[in-house]
Design a protein around this motif. Sequence first.
Motif, PDB file in Angstrom:
ATOM      1  N   VAL A 881       3.526   5.213  -8.307  1.00 11.77           N
ATOM      2  CA  VAL A 881       3.544   3.781  -7.880  1.00 11.77           C
ATOM      3  C   VAL A 881       2.443   3.916  -6.847  1.00 11.77           C
ATOM      4  O   VAL A 881       2.326   4.698  -6.073  1.00 11.77           O
ATOM      5  N   VAL A 882       1.467   2.823  -6.878  1.00 13.43           N
ATOM      6  CA  VAL A 882       0.361   2.727  -6.279  1.00 13.43           C
ATOM      7  C   VAL A 882       0.506   1.743  -5.101  1.00 13.43           C
ATOM      8  O   VAL A 882       0.719   0.445  -5.299  1.00 13.43           O
ATOM      9  N   VAL A 883       0.485   2.075  -4.020  1.00 11.54           N
ATOM     10  CA  VAL A 883       0.588   0.957  -2.898  1.00 11.54           C
ATOM     11  C   VAL A 883      -1.138   0.921  -2.353  1.00 11.54           C
ATOM     12  O   VAL A 883      -1.733   1.590  -1.918  1.00 11.54           O
ATOM     13  N   LEU A 884      -1.626  -0.397  -2.409  1.00 13.60           N
ATOM     14  CA  LEU A 884      -3.043  -0.352  -2.247  1.00 13.60           C
ATOM     15  C   LEU A 884      -2.988  -1.151  -0.860  1.00 13.60           C
ATOM     16  O   LEU A 884      -2.692  -2.256  -0.700  1.00 13.60           O
ATOM     17  N   LEU A 885      -3.676  -0.356  -0.029  1.00 15.39           N
ATOM     18  CA  LEU A 885      -4.195  -0.847   1.535  1.00 15.39           C
ATOM     19  C   LEU A 885      -5.400  -1.820   1.569  1.00 15.39           C
ATOM     20  O   LEU A 885      -5.368  -2.603   2.213  1.00 15.39           O
ATOM     21  N   GLY A 910       0.475  -6.557   2.118  1.00 21.08           N
ATOM     22  CA  GLY A 910      -0.103  -7.705   2.556  1.00 21.08           C
ATOM     23  C   GLY A 910       0.591  -8.731   1.524  1.00 21.08           C
ATOM     24  O   GLY A 910       0.496 -10.144   2.097  1.00 21.08           O
ATOM     25  N   ASP A 911       0.981  -8.411   0.473  1.00 21.34           N
ATOM     26  CA  ASP A 911       1.509  -9.490  -0.397  1.00 21.34           C
ATOM     27  C   ASP A 911       2.800  -9.901  -0.005  1.00 21.34           C
ATOM     28  O   ASP A 911       3.655  -8.844   0.676  1.00 21.34           O
ATOM     29  N   LYS A 917       8.898  -6.069  -4.306  1.00 25.40           N
ATOM     30  CA  LYS A 917       8.311  -5.483  -5.296  1.00 25.40           C
ATOM     31  C   LYS A 917       8.145  -4.005  -5.286  1.00 25.40           C
ATOM     32  O   LYS A 917       8.272  -3.262  -6.235  1.00 25.40           O
ATOM     33  N   LEU A 918       8.109  -3.504  -4.078  1.00 32.35           N
ATOM     34  CA  LEU A 918       8.031  -2.117  -3.968  1.00 32.35           C
ATOM     35  C   LEU A 918       9.264  -1.455  -4.456  1.00 32.35           C
ATOM     36  O   LEU A 918       9.597  -0.486  -5.205  1.00 32.35           O
TER      37      LEU A 918
END
Length: 975
Positions: A881-885, A910-911, A917-918
């Motif tokens: 799972v990718v968390v984009l900063l 920031g979403d 979602k996470l």
Amino acid sequence: MARWQLALALALALAWSARAALPEPRCPPAAAQRCVCHSNRSNDEIVSRPFYSRLGEFSYSVDGSRLLIDYIDNKHFKLDCFQNLTLDNLAMPRFESEVRVAKAVLKDCPTPRGSFGAVLKRFNVLVKDRLTLMIPAGTVTPTHLSELGNVNTLEIKQAELAPGTLAAPIGLRSLILDRVRLPPGELLQLPTSLQRLELLSVGADVPREVLERLPKLDKITVRDSSNVSVTPTGAMKEMALDMTAVRIPSTLPPLLHTVTILNWDDQWPMPWTSCALHTLVLHGVTAEELPAGWISNCKNMSILKVQDGKQLRTLHATSLSGAQDLQELYLTRCALTALPAGLLDDAPNLRVLDLSNNYLKELPSGLLVPTSHLEKLLLSKNKLTQDVFTLVQAVHSLSELDLSQNDVRDSCEGENRYQPGLSPWHSLRFMTTLNLKKTNASQICRDWRESMPLLRTLNLSQNKFTNLKFADLQFRSTETVLVDLSGNDIRKLEYKQRDYNNVIDPDANASKADVKLDNSLACDCKTYWAARALQERPMHLKKLAAGCARSQAPRDIHTVALDTLVCNATDLCKDAPPGCACAVRDSGVPSPAHLLRVDCGGAGLERLADLLGPLAAAAKRERVALDNYVWQLNLTNNRITDLSAAAFPKHLSDLDLTNNSLTLLREDDLRTLLADSTRRVRLARNPLVCNCSAAATLTLMQARQAALDYDALTCANGSRLATVRPLRCSRGLDAALVAAVAALVTLLAAAALAGLLWHPALRLRLKVVLHQRGWLPALADQDDDDRRFDVFLSFSHGDERFVRDELVARLESGPAPYRLCVHYRDWVPGGWIPAQIAASVRASRRTVAVVSAHFLRSAWARAEFQEAYALALRDARPRLVVVLLDDPSALPLDDKLRSYLSTNTYVRWGDPWFWHKLRLALPRSRGPLAGNVPLESTPPDAVTPEACSESAASPLNSASSTPGRPAARAQAVPV
Ligand SMILES: *[C@@H]1O[C@H](CO)[C@@H](O)[C@H](O)[C@H]1NC(C)=O
Ligand SMILES: *[C@@H]1O[C@H](CO)[C@@H](O)[C@H](O)[C@H]1NC(C)=O
Ligand SMILES: *[C@@H]1O[C@H](CO)[C@@H](O)[C@H](O)[C@H]1NC(C)=O
């Protein structure tokens, strides 16, 4: 400072210093109340006006009256009085020190009490040459003209003179009296120093006694609306008379060398008996014939002009004989119909012959034989025909030929008289000016371009030219040649492709032609190569002014859009739906020059095939290879719903589908359409579907924005497509509802299947298949329940704070805390990092990669990502799972990450729905780790890192004697 700024500053400084240096008239300090200066040269004016415009103008009001002074140093001083301001007024402005000017003008100022000389002195102006007085009111007296000092020329206009006034300006050399009223006998008072006298509308006779008193008089000019008599005297050298009817005696004074007569009223002139004339100019001639031996006694005659002789039809064969030195002969605006053959026999030195504006049908052969120095032959506005060519041909000294307004037509073709393409003048090497205006010509002869090295002017205006070729513009003169082709209806400017190739060759010679055409060109496919050459290398000509005839905007050929230069191809579109128009431009091979444009704007099309089918059929019939053309397809304002059926042309550069009914574009279709990277596709104003079912298409559109009118695209619901985040339905977190419904359906189906498929082996196989396809995400969690951790957090050291304060804090708290593996806490210090990574990834049900700029720079973080990615691939399930900063577009993503992101779920920090979602992307939490073994409690004999591994007996630990259980696979999940 930029160079131009420096230049500007310099210019301003110069202007300022110039201003400071130039004297200007100032109001006397003592009269500050009475004299006001309105505009001296303020700094503003210097900056805002061009320097040359009325720079020297000053305006004042003195005692309430306006006064204008125009002063340019050394040049002139001009005083304009308004409203009866008197020159004696002491409140007038003045220069602080004496200024010198060549000329002074006092306009509309009433006469002063003292002299004009004193007035100028008060202004502090010294006039070196000429003084002009315009005095509409008041009488000029001798006193007024008594102190003129250095004035050489005095001009008095519109004044009334008191007796004796003309005697006053002693030493005067030139006097001009213009509309001046003289007392009787006043001319007898003229100062004897006079050399020139001009009497303009004075209405006074100039008798012999007047002129005899003026021994130095060289020139007299008399212009009057009535006839006054002027009797020339012995010393006089020049005489100019302009009256209603002038007669001159046949005996002329011995020194008189120049005579100009307007309205020479002598119907039957006689030869001059004594004549020393050098120049004779006769206008308004009433004579019908010039007699034999007319100027035979004028041996010095050099310039003879006889003009405006409405009755002058014939010249006697010997009328010009005897004048051996004649250099310029003008017989213009007369009624000559023929010339005697021997007219110029005595004029071997003739340089200029002007016979324009007569009725000459031909010139006698041999007329020009005696003249070997003729430079200008001006024959404009006669009735001449091509017969004149032979005459001209032999005059090798000729540099200027004017045949304009004669019906001579083309000089380099027809009747095989000359070499093809060459005019009769091809051997005239000194030709500089050729005027063939209004001669019904239609061709530019080769010799004009190639064998006239000095040619500068070629006037071909108002002729019959209809087209020009590239070669027509290639002038090899050493001078720039002005080629005036205006007033022709030139539709075609024909360059071939090879001409264009020549033009863009950097070594090609530029033509010296500066060509002027009207805006008459038919800007279609035939103008294409010319326009392209002119746009890409305008310098191949000195200059060309031309534009399109039709109202295309812009009309200039230098800026016309090359795309628009096509020709109608009605045959191709014959079977196409009405409303479609075909246009082509041919150049053989597929290239932007070989263009097919199909415009079906608003043709009511519903399917592309309705257009492409008939087109292909027509092409076959016409033997046109459509695949060779680069297509521009304009399908705006139709009702097209579907792209897929279209077999798009091989070379399609533009496809405009603005305002159609396209909804769901399939990714494959779009990908095919955009395969050609130079293609531009417009899709604005279509009701595009933007939900998750179009995710792949939307992602593709985003990636290929440049090929589309991306920013103008809108979704069916009206929102801008650019603002929609493309998410997949199956994994799309935005579409959680859809996912939930899908999951529910799947569950129900599974339950039904479970009821049906009671056989365990069958059940297992089905489940495996479902899991491998990722169709059972909710159930998939169970398969690795035996892994020690829920989530391994992979991140870069640079983002540790975020991970600690946000992710760990949140995920490890709440009603359903996750079992997290974080390296700073759970790893063995000093352990071999690659092994720890591998162990941690394997021991965790998911790996969450915190992707940021830091992450991408960190080799370890990338290694963790690789490991998790590899595992995800191997297990065929979403393990990563990718968390984009950061915004993905701002990150230097490598190919692997980019492709991962384009096909997988990621969650943006920031979403607003981030946590939601996470959690959806993570497996169900199993609560805190029972008996969580911290690092410290790792058995001391463990030599390998194991913090996040499944047990002390890590499968990675080859030294371990107890083999660990292999990572559970989907197959192990019980139903
Ligand atoms: C100037 O003077 C003349 C005669 O003295 C007079 O007729 C005229 O009205 C005056 N003009 C002005 C503007 O004062
Ligand atoms: C070319 O076609 C257009 C419309 O199809 C028409 O308006 C134009 O007059 C045509 N031009 C020529 C030269 O036939
Ligand atoms: C297609 O035609 C419309 C009007 O008919 C025009 O506005 C549009 O620019 C054209 N598209 C292209 C790509 O030339």
